[in-house]
Design a protein around this motif. Structure first.
Motif, short mmCIF file in Angstrom:
data_model
loop_
_atom_site.label_atom_id
_atom_site.label_comp_id
_atom_site.label_asym_id
_atom_site.label_seq_id
_atom_site.Cartn_x
_atom_site.Cartn_y
_atom_site.Cartn_z
N GLN A 1 0.75 -1.38 0.19
CA GLN A 1 -0.22 0.07 -0.13
C GLN A 1 0.97 0.89 -0.24
OE1 GLN A 1 -3.47 -0.43 2.86
NE2 GLN A 1 -2.25 -2.35 3.27
N ALA A 2 0.19 2.43 0.18
CA ALA A 2 0.92 3.60 -0.82
C ALA A 2 1.44 4.27 1.36
CB ALA A 2 0.15 4.86 -1.54
N ARG A 3 0.57 4.01 1.66
CA ARG A 3 0.91 4.35 3.94
C ARG A 3 2.58 3.92 3.74
NH1 ARG A 3 -2.64 1.26 7.34
NH2 ARG A 3 -1.79 -0.74 6.97
N ASP A 4 2.68 2.39 2.87
CA ASP A 4 3.88 1.75 3.79
C ASP A 4 5.53 1.79 2.67
OD1 ASP A 4 2.79 0.84 5.93
OD2 ASP A 4 2.31 -1.02 4.35
N THR A 5 5.42 3.32 1.36
CA THR A 5 6.24 2.87 0.74
C THR A 5 7.50 4.36 1.85
OG1 THR A 5 7.07 3.72 -1.38
CG2 THR A 5 5.09 4.94 -0.45
N MET A 6 8.40 3.83 1.56
CA MET A 6 9.15 5.54 1.86
C MET A 6 9.62 6.69 0.33
SD MET A 6 9.60 4.11 4.22
CE MET A 6 10.96 5.01 5.28
N GLY A 7 8.23 6.65 -0.07
CA GLY A 7 8.36 7.25 -1.27
C GLY A 7 8.18 8.53 -1.30
N PRO A 8 8.38 9.93 -1.16
CA PRO A 8 7.91 11.02 -0.76
C PRO A 8 6.09 11.22 -1.70
CG PRO A 8 9.21 11.56 -2.64
CD PRO A 8 10.09 10.24 -2.27
N TRP A 9 5.68 12.42 -1.14
CA TRP A 9 4.14 11.77 -1.46
C TRP A 9 3.99 12.26 -2.97
CZ3 TRP A 9 2.10 16.18 -3.93
CH2 TRP A 9 2.54 17.22 -3.50
N GLY A 10 4.55 12.64 -3.17
CA GLY A 10 4.68 13.40 -4.83
C GLY A 10 5.16 12.72 -5.83
N ASN A 11 5.16 11.21 -5.35
CA ASN A 11 5.22 10.13 -6.34
C ASN A 11 4.04 9.34 -6.70
OD1 ASN A 11 8.52 10.66 -6.46
ND2 ASN A 11 8.69 8.81 -5.27
N GLN A 12 3.91 10.48 -7.74
CA GLN A 12 2.20 9.22 -7.85
C GLN A 12 2.15 9.00 -9.67
OE1 GLN A 12 -0.51 9.76 -6.24
NE2 GLN A 12 0.61 11.13 -4.71
N GLY A 13 3.36 9.07 -10.02
CA GLY A 13 2.85 8.17 -11.40
C GLY A 13 2.88 10.02 -12.28
N ARG A 14 2.34 10.66 -12.52
CA ARG A 14 1.58 11.29 -13.40
C ARG A 14 3.24 11.12 -14.14
NH1 ARG A 14 -0.01 15.85 -8.58
NH2 ARG A 14 2.21 15.31 -8.24
N ALA A 15 4.26 11.40 -14.30
CA ALA A 15 5.10 11.61 -15.81
C ALA A 15 4.53 9.89 -16.47
CB ALA A 15 6.42 11.46 -15.10
N HIS A 16 4.65 9.13 -15.31
CA HIS A 16 4.71 8.00 -16.01
C HIS A 16 3.27 8.25 -16.96
CE1 HIS A 16 7.17 6.10 -12.90
NE2 HIS A 16 7.09 5.24 -13.71
N GLU A 17 1.78 8.35 -16.41
CA GLU A 17 0.98 8.80 -17.61
C GLU A 17 0.94 9.49 -18.81
OE1 GLU A 17 -2.51 7.69 -14.53
OE2 GLU A 17 -1.44 9.29 -13.85
N ALA A 18 1.61 10.57 -18.07
CA ALA A 18 2.27 11.03 -19.68
C ALA A 18 2.34 11.18 -21.14
CB ALA A 18 2.66 12.63 -19.25
N ALA A 19 3.90 10.05 -20.61
CA ALA A 19 4.50 8.74 -21.38
C ALA A 19 3.50 8.26 -21.99
CB ALA A 19 5.95 8.80 -20.69
N ILE A 20 3.10 7.44 -21.17
CA ILE A 20 2.06 6.59 -21.27
C ILE A 20 1.24 6.90 -22.49
CG2 ILE A 20 0.06 4.43 -21.24
CD1 ILE A 20 1.91 4.25 -18.64
N ALA A 21 0.51 8.16 -22.77
CA ALA A 21 -0.26 8.71 -23.49
C ALA A 21 -0.24 9.06 -24.55
CB ALA A 21 -1.20 10.05 -22.65
#
Length: 511
Positions: free
Chosen positions: A249-269
């Motif tokens: 789950q997202a709550r258990d990651t050590m990544g900061p809150w901004g790592n939401q995958g927006r760059a991934h989604e933009a590139a996939i699009a």
């Protein structure tokens, strides 16, 4: 047609270790803008305790007299990763880091030192059991950054507990600080916080710019030469984790809150192909009173048991290997969460975890939350944590026998160099005999997702046909990891982010 608000040569999305690409662009005379989605620079890198990079045969190691070769390092890397990722991509990573360190050391802002850190698969051919492929940045006085020092993410005790900012930046924060110092000396570079990239502009099949939400306003930035996506993973998005089948789950990651995958989604699009989207950099996670599991390592005692009261893993193995074993068992319905660290009173009530990363609260808070139990006997402890009493007694007795003989016949704990990293080379098999006995709850955590955009050796993003998308590059956790489904050694994630962002800009310069 797009009405452009700004124009640069290169746009770098993300201000973690991918700042190496922005630094390269600035140093080579390109007009570069960095856009960071959050209010701080540093990304996941800033939470790294060491900030190390796995760069074999680099100048720092050579000056230290390390005997190693690129061929040996590549033999090891390929043995661990296999054919899960392209061979030329693996070779580019293994051979490329040394040149990057040489490039950075030409600037006095960058100072590195060796930190011996054994490879994570010590039984594979040509593994470095002496830890001779790992260097870290030297600590940096915060005052050297001036006002920028307040904009570096972390440390965790500051972000999660409100502790004062330390006077020195160490580990990953030191690396980010040095990159910011390097970039800031060039007037052709600009840094923008609170500016997530949300869309790529594609014209005639080529990426020609991006839409950025800067302080809530949409800004269209034209790029004359390229966009480098190094914006971290998508570990903080439960929706994307579910979509791509990432455990946890997202709550258990050590990544900061901004790592939401927006760059991934933009590139996939924009037509980008992806790989490894169900993967992450895993670790056992000590569960804290707020209910979140956080990356933990450096265990000086204890064993892990499942709901059957039985051991299931080498507790001293590298963290990703432990995490993957937990996930494997969960997928087989062979165990459930939480699992428990069983230990005795040799070091007292506090679990024998010397690097909890998220600072531990008072023991009473764990006890109140049902995350820490103590009992005079193992049978009583078993009842408290809901496992069969005789199974737990037998498990501990068997483990104690291994400890007495110095050989773990079940899971090989202590057989590899990494297993002994935190016990001064001695056996990590510590018997569990002194009551009262304790149990601490553990779950699964991660250091970020590692699935992302498929790239070639120049960090160019590929489409579904394997062709580069002109003007688009990726690095770090936005890029499908060169290490595939494994974690060969400490410093792989940060090293790959730095190197491939750097190579992206070198390719841009050569276009």
């Amino acid at each position: 047609m797009t009405d452009w608000n700004e124009e640069v040569d290169v746009l770098v999305a993300g201000a973690g270790a991918g700042l190496a690409g922005a630094y390269t662009a600035a140093r080579e005379g390109l007009r570069v803008a960095v856009v960071e989605a959050t209010e701080k620079f540093g990304g996941t890198t800033s939470y790294s305790g060491g900030g190390g990079v796995w760069f074999p045969c680099n100048p720092v190691l050579r000056r230290a007299g390390v005997e190693d070769s690129f061929d040996d390092a590549l033999t090891y890397f390929r043995a661990v990763v296999g054919d899960r990722t392209p061979a030329d991509l693996q070779e580019t990573f293994v051979r490329g880091g040394a040149k990057l360190i040489e490039y950075l050391e030409a600037d006095e802002n960058f100072v590195f030192q060796q930190l011996p850190w054994p490879d994570y698969f010590g039984s594979e051919p040509k593994a470095s059991n002496e830890g001779n492929r790992h260097v870290i940045p030297k600590p940096l006085r915060a005052s050297a950054l001036g006002e920028l020092s307040e904009s570096v993410r972390g440390p965790l005790e500051t972000d999660r507990r409100g502790d004062p900012q330390p006077k020195y930046l160490v580990g990953g924060r030191a690396l980010i600080g040095r990159l910011l110092l390097g970039i800031s000396q060039y007037p052709n570079a600009t840094l923008h916080l609170n500016s997530p990239l949300v869309e790529l502009v594609v014209e005639d099949g080529a990426v020609t710019g991006a839409i950025v939400e800067r302080d809530g306003q949409r800004v269209a930035i034209r790029t004359r030469k390229g966009v480098v996506l190094s914006a971290g993973g998508f570990e903080q998005s439960d929706a994307l984790r579910t979509r791509f089948g990432v455990p946890g789950q997202a709550r258990d990651t050590m990544g900061p809150w901004g790592n939401q995958g927006r760059a991934h989604e933009a590139a996939i699009a924009a037509g980008a192909d992806t790989d490894l989207m169900d993967q992450a950099w895993w670790s056992p996670g000590m569960i804290h009173p707020d209910g979140r599991a956080a990356f933990a390592l450096w265990f000086t005692g204890g064993i892990f048991v499942d709901g059957h009261g039985q051991r299931f893993v080498n507790e001293s193995a590298a963290y990703d290997r432990i995490g993957r074993r937990v996930i494997e068992r969960l997928n087989e319905d062979a165990m459930s969460l939480p699992y428990w660290m069983i230990y005795d009173d040799s070091e007292g009530l506090v679990p024998p975890v010397k690097a909890s990363n998220v600072p531990m609260a008072e023991s009473e808070e764990y006890e109140k939350a049902g995350l820490l139990h103590s009992a005079a006997t193992l049978a009583e402890l078993a009842e408290l944590i809901g496992v069969p009493a005789q199974a737990l007694i037998d498990t501990v007795d068997r483990f104690n026998g291994f400890a007495d003989r110095g050989v773990d016949e079940d899971f090989g704990r202590g057989d590899e160099a990494y297993d002994r990293s935190f016990s001064n080379g001695e056996s990590p098999l510590v018997p569990i005999r002194k009551g009262p006995f304790h149990a601490a709850a553990f779950g699964i955590s991660d250091l970020g997702t590692k699935g992302g955009l498929r790239t070639d050796t120049a960090a160019r993003v590929l489409d579904a046909n394997g062709s580069p998308i002109p003007g688009l590059y990726a690095a770090g956790n936005t890029m499908a990891a060169v290490s595939g489904t494994t974690y060969p050694g400490g410093g792989n994630p940060i090293g790959a982010s730095m190197l491939f962002s750097h190579l992206a800009v070198l390719h841009i310069l050569g276009r």
